[in-house]
Scaffold this motif. Sequence first.
Motif, short mmCIF file in Angstrom:
data_model
loop_
_atom_site.label_atom_id
_atom_site.label_comp_id
_atom_site.label_asym_id
_atom_site.label_seq_id
_atom_site.Cartn_x
_atom_site.Cartn_y
_atom_site.Cartn_z
N VAL A 43 7.59 -16.60 2.66
CA VAL A 43 8.59 -15.76 2.00
C VAL A 43 7.86 -14.76 1.09
CG1 VAL A 43 10.52 -15.70 0.36
CG2 VAL A 43 10.37 -17.57 2.02
N VAL A 44 8.21 -13.49 1.23
CA VAL A 44 7.68 -12.47 0.31
C VAL A 44 8.85 -11.98 -0.53
CG1 VAL A 44 6.45 -10.26 0.11
CG2 VAL A 44 6.03 -11.73 2.11
N LEU A 53 5.24 -5.95 4.05
CA LEU A 53 4.34 -7.11 4.02
C LEU A 53 5.00 -8.29 4.74
CD1 LEU A 53 1.76 -8.55 3.17
CD2 LEU A 53 2.82 -9.02 0.94
N ALA A 54 6.30 -8.47 4.49
CA ALA A 54 7.02 -9.58 5.14
C ALA A 54 6.91 -9.44 6.66
CB ALA A 54 8.48 -9.60 4.70
N ASP A 55 7.11 -8.24 7.18
CA ASP A 55 7.08 -8.05 8.63
C ASP A 55 5.67 -8.25 9.20
OD1 ASP A 55 9.76 -7.70 8.58
OD2 ASP A 55 9.70 -5.51 8.63
N ALA A 56 4.66 -7.83 8.43
CA ALA A 56 3.28 -8.05 8.90
C ALA A 56 2.98 -9.55 9.00
CB ALA A 56 2.30 -7.36 7.95
N LEU A 57 3.59 -10.32 8.11
CA LEU A 57 3.31 -11.77 8.07
C LEU A 57 4.33 -12.60 8.87
CD1 LEU A 57 2.54 -12.10 4.24
CD2 LEU A 57 0.91 -12.53 6.07
N GLN A 86 0.24 -0.67 -5.32
CA GLN A 86 -1.09 -0.48 -4.73
C GLN A 86 -1.52 -1.73 -3.96
OE1 GLN A 86 -3.54 0.58 -8.07
NE2 GLN A 86 -2.39 2.47 -8.41
N VAL A 87 -1.28 -2.90 -4.59
CA VAL A 87 -1.80 -4.15 -4.00
C VAL A 87 -1.08 -4.50 -2.70
CG1 VAL A 87 -2.10 -6.63 -4.39
CG2 VAL A 87 -2.44 -5.01 -6.28
N VAL A 88 0.26 -4.43 -2.70
CA VAL A 88 1.01 -4.91 -1.53
C VAL A 88 0.71 -4.06 -0.28
CG1 VAL A 88 3.32 -5.38 -0.58
CG2 VAL A 88 2.78 -6.05 -2.93
N PRO A 89 0.71 -2.70 -0.35
CA PRO A 89 0.37 -1.94 0.86
C PRO A 89 -1.04 -2.25 1.38
CG PRO A 89 1.45 -0.52 -0.74
CD PRO A 89 1.17 -1.81 -1.44
N GLN A 90 -1.99 -2.48 0.46
CA GLN A 90 -3.35 -2.82 0.91
C GLN A 90 -3.36 -4.15 1.65
OE1 GLN A 90 -6.38 -2.65 -2.21
NE2 GLN A 90 -5.38 -0.85 -3.07
N LEU A 91 -2.60 -5.09 1.10
CA LEU A 91 -2.50 -6.41 1.72
C LEU A 91 -1.86 -6.29 3.11
CD1 LEU A 91 -3.02 -9.37 1.00
CD2 LEU A 91 -0.80 -9.44 -0.13
#
Length: 317
Positions: free
Chosen positions: A201-202, A220-224, A304-309
């Motif tokens: 869960v994000v 991020l949720a969709d990538a994971l 910044q952090v979430v798009p990089q992740l």
Amino acid sequence: MSEILVLVEHVDGEVKKVTLELLTLARSLGTPAAVWAGPGITDGAKARLAEYSADKIYVAGADEIVDYVVAPKAELLAHLVADKSPAAVLVAATTEGKEVAGRLAVKTGSGVITDAVGLGEGFVADQSIFGGGVNVRSKVSKGTPIIAVRPNSTAPEAAAGAGTEEQVSITLTGSARAARVLERVKQEKGARPELTEAAIVVSGGRGVGSAENFSVIEGLADALGAAVGASRAATDAGWYPHQFQVGQTGKTVSPQLYIAAGISGAIQHRAGMQTAKTIVAINKDPEAPIFELADYGVVGDLHQVVPQLTDEVTKRK
Ligand code: FAD
């Protein structure tokens, strides 16, 4: 070994993942027997239950089992408890599952444990109570142990069971017919997993900043392959629908991985997520209370952090 009844959660003839988890748990403690309530069992569903070690599949396929709200399922299980004397009954600790468990406990004069996050020898349960603030180990001391287990408490593991089908027919009492279902409105099934069942869960909070910015969390949720959650600050602001709120007055989730972005970690939010196996916090305030709970923390701006992740996860797929 004694039989352990597992109430099957199913939608459109498909067995939900939490049932496979409960069958796996039941196998570690006895002989799992699946209980299918309502019409619509398919060969595929039977095969799935047997694949996950159901030795018996009790099928109560009458329409009226699902024509009334919840109570018929408790009557069905009470009938099976009287008829089969199982060692225990396991249900999913969903809103409906917990109501079934409570009603069944009254009908059978048995003890009930809800919100179990683990279950061991002798049906000793690890239970998360007081909104997740306290963990206790408990055991039913009267009647047939009835235990509502949270989704994602066990990893489902396949192991062939006989899957012998047995039809069950019961006559509902008047009280089971007290509240009738008038209409079922199907929710659009999104591409993302269901929040309370998702392994990842994000969630986004006030730090996300706006409804539009929730696309960062969704990315991020969709990538994971994860579900999206939100804090109450975010849902109250109208940035994300209330049905995705995690916490004391929202949904309780117990995923393998919970990522909290821009969420401070208020007690009411923690109540809904602190039994997650691994918690990652992204927050620009190093003093944010969520870091007390987190297994991994990133101090930084989530934008910044979430798009990089997300990029990094996408690259590795
Ligand atoms: P805040 O507490 O405002 O925290 C926002 C965080 O984002 C801060 O830590 C900040 O440092 C960080 N941040 C800001 N900008 C950025 C950025 N750019 N990058 C990274 N970090 C950033 N809350 C729930 O969530 N669920 C519930 O079910 C719930 N039920 C409640 C029931 C009751 C009876 C009450 C009284 C309250 C309830 N609440 C619930 C509300 C709860 O008390 C908090 O107010 C709420 O959880 C706060 O949400 P938040 O963490 O998103 O916001």
